[in-house]
Write a protein that holds these residues in place. Sequence first.
Motif, PDB file in Angstrom:
ATOM      1  N   LEU A 235       9.273 -38.190 -73.606  1.00  0.00           N
ATOM      2  CA  LEU A 235       8.497 -38.349 -74.831  1.00  0.00           C
ATOM      3  C   LEU A 235       7.126 -38.945 -74.529  1.00  0.00           C
ATOM      4  O   LEU A 235       6.108 -38.489 -75.071  1.00  0.00           O
ATOM      5  CB  LEU A 235       9.260 -39.240 -75.815  1.00  0.00           C
ATOM      6  CG  LEU A 235       8.505 -39.653 -77.082  1.00  0.00           C
ATOM      7  CD1 LEU A 235       8.222 -38.439 -77.953  1.00  0.00           C
ATOM      8  CD2 LEU A 235       9.306 -40.694 -77.865  1.00  0.00           C
ATOM      9  N   CYS A 236       7.094 -39.951 -73.666  1.00  0.00           N
ATOM     10  CA  CYS A 236       5.811 -40.550 -73.274  1.00  0.00           C
ATOM     11  C   CYS A 236       4.917 -39.518 -72.594  1.00  0.00           C
ATOM     12  O   CYS A 236       3.703 -39.455 -72.853  1.00  0.00           O
ATOM     13  CB  CYS A 236       6.047 -41.737 -72.346  1.00  0.00           C
ATOM     14  SG  CYS A 236       6.966 -43.103 -73.090  1.00  0.00           S
ATOM     15  N   TYR A 237       5.508 -38.700 -71.730  1.00  0.00           N
ATOM     16  CA  TYR A 237       4.743 -37.676 -71.021  1.00  0.00           C
ATOM     17  C   TYR A 237       4.132 -36.673 -71.989  1.00  0.00           C
ATOM     18  O   TYR A 237       2.933 -36.350 -71.903  1.00  0.00           O
ATOM     19  CB  TYR A 237       5.652 -36.966 -70.017  1.00  0.00           C
ATOM     20  CG  TYR A 237       5.009 -35.784 -69.336  1.00  0.00           C
ATOM     21  CD1 TYR A 237       4.149 -35.962 -68.252  1.00  0.00           C
ATOM     22  CD2 TYR A 237       5.259 -34.480 -69.779  1.00  0.00           C
ATOM     23  CE1 TYR A 237       3.558 -34.873 -67.622  1.00  0.00           C
ATOM     24  CE2 TYR A 237       4.660 -33.388 -69.160  1.00  0.00           C
ATOM     25  CZ  TYR A 237       3.813 -33.595 -68.087  1.00  0.00           C
ATOM     26  OH  TYR A 237       3.226 -32.515 -67.476  1.00  0.00           O
ATOM     27  N   TYR A 238       4.929 -36.161 -72.927  1.00  0.00           N
ATOM     28  CA  TYR A 238       4.433 -35.187 -73.889  1.00  0.00           C
ATOM     29  C   TYR A 238       3.371 -35.794 -74.797  1.00  0.00           C
ATOM     30  O   TYR A 238       2.438 -35.111 -75.220  1.00  0.00           O
ATOM     31  CB  TYR A 238       5.587 -34.637 -74.731  1.00  0.00           C
ATOM     32  CG  TYR A 238       6.263 -33.438 -74.125  1.00  0.00           C
ATOM     33  CD1 TYR A 238       5.853 -32.148 -74.422  1.00  0.00           C
ATOM     34  CD2 TYR A 238       7.327 -33.595 -73.239  1.00  0.00           C
ATOM     35  CE1 TYR A 238       6.467 -31.038 -73.855  1.00  0.00           C
ATOM     36  CE2 TYR A 238       7.949 -32.496 -72.670  1.00  0.00           C
ATOM     37  CZ  TYR A 238       7.515 -31.216 -72.986  1.00  0.00           C
ATOM     38  OH  TYR A 238       8.119 -30.134 -72.423  1.00  0.00           O
ATOM     39  N   THR A 239       3.513 -37.087 -75.106  1.00  0.00           N
ATOM     40  CA  THR A 239       2.534 -37.746 -75.964  1.00  0.00           C
ATOM     41  C   THR A 239       1.191 -37.897 -75.264  1.00  0.00           C
ATOM     42  O   THR A 239       0.132 -37.675 -75.858  1.00  0.00           O
ATOM     43  CB  THR A 239       3.051 -39.132 -76.390  1.00  0.00           C
ATOM     44  OG1 THR A 239       4.296 -38.985 -77.082  1.00  0.00           O
ATOM     45  CG2 THR A 239       2.054 -39.821 -77.315  1.00  0.00           C
ATOM     46  N   ILE A 240       1.230 -38.255 -73.979  1.00  0.00           N
ATOM     47  CA  ILE A 240      -0.012 -38.483 -73.236  1.00  0.00           C
ATOM     48  C   ILE A 240      -0.722 -37.179 -72.906  1.00  0.00           C
ATOM     49  O   ILE A 240      -1.943 -37.053 -73.060  1.00  0.00           O
ATOM     50  CB  ILE A 240       0.286 -39.284 -71.953  1.00  0.00           C
ATOM     51  CG1 ILE A 240       0.791 -40.684 -72.311  1.00  0.00           C
ATOM     52  CG2 ILE A 240      -0.963 -39.366 -71.074  1.00  0.00           C
ATOM     53  CD1 ILE A 240       1.286 -41.486 -71.115  1.00  0.00           C
TER      54      ILE A 240
END
Length: 310
Positions: A235-240
Amino acid sequence: MALVKVMTEAWDHTVYLATETYNVVVLGDTEDKSFKSIGFTSLKEVAVFGIICLFNLIVFQVLRMTVFSLLAKIFLRKKKNMISFLFSCREAAYYSVSVFCCFRVFGQERWFYDLKYLWTLMENYETKPAQKFLYLVELSWYLCGIFRVWYEPRKKDFKQMLVHHAATITLLGISYVLHQLRIGVVIYTLHNVADPLLQFAKLFKYCGSELGATALFVPFALAFFVTRLIMYPMLCYYTIFFGPGYQRNLYYPSEIFSMGLLCLLIPIHTYWFYLIVKVAIKSISNNGKTDDSRSDSEDDEYVKPQKKTQ
């Protein structure tokens, strides 16, 4: 008179949202009566959230004094674990209901299961009444959780819980104000999935059933690892790299701050999983007896007050 009017309108709006939640869950009516959630833009909006927070505190306090206390009298093996038992009853009840309602209300949305849809068509996304109500309930839970963590007997992971709750509240609050409820929903769903298993495992342990505690602790550990150490970093990866800032080639300060908070939770999750592994190793060495490093008994779970020296 103005305050009374605001509170009256807030109460009516809260009842409307709660009623719509019932209709969506039971009848599956998710297309009608949609409206956009644009955050805390009026006193009525703030009052709605205040009413939900107040009910959060009152309802669980009443349950603690009645239902949970009765269950403790019937099933609790050692009275010294009373505080822990009541705590786990409250947590198990809330997280079970939260996870169930979350999948019923948001389960029909594509972005709930596929992160590639998380940041698409955000400008046209409408928040249905049931979704908005459920989101505010979740936000109120963590806000009230700060109050409970601070004023209830402190556990050994008090600092980690305080930072975790503060970061989660900030993330949910910012996403609500910026009309980005999708990521907020995914955040708290990933946080809540494993919690009912943990709390029920604790309850079995407090009631003297090591077999039941172990049977629930194993799937809890697996669920925690998958949701918080695999899916949450994704989720963090997709957000960034796929979020609004990436799409416009410009990150606003609020987005940078939010991404920092997202990443801050990863080391906390890693630390907690380290404790879970310690429990698993200790359980194997103790022939299957689970002693949670975060909450094995009241003697070890809570910070003992220091005695005053003369």
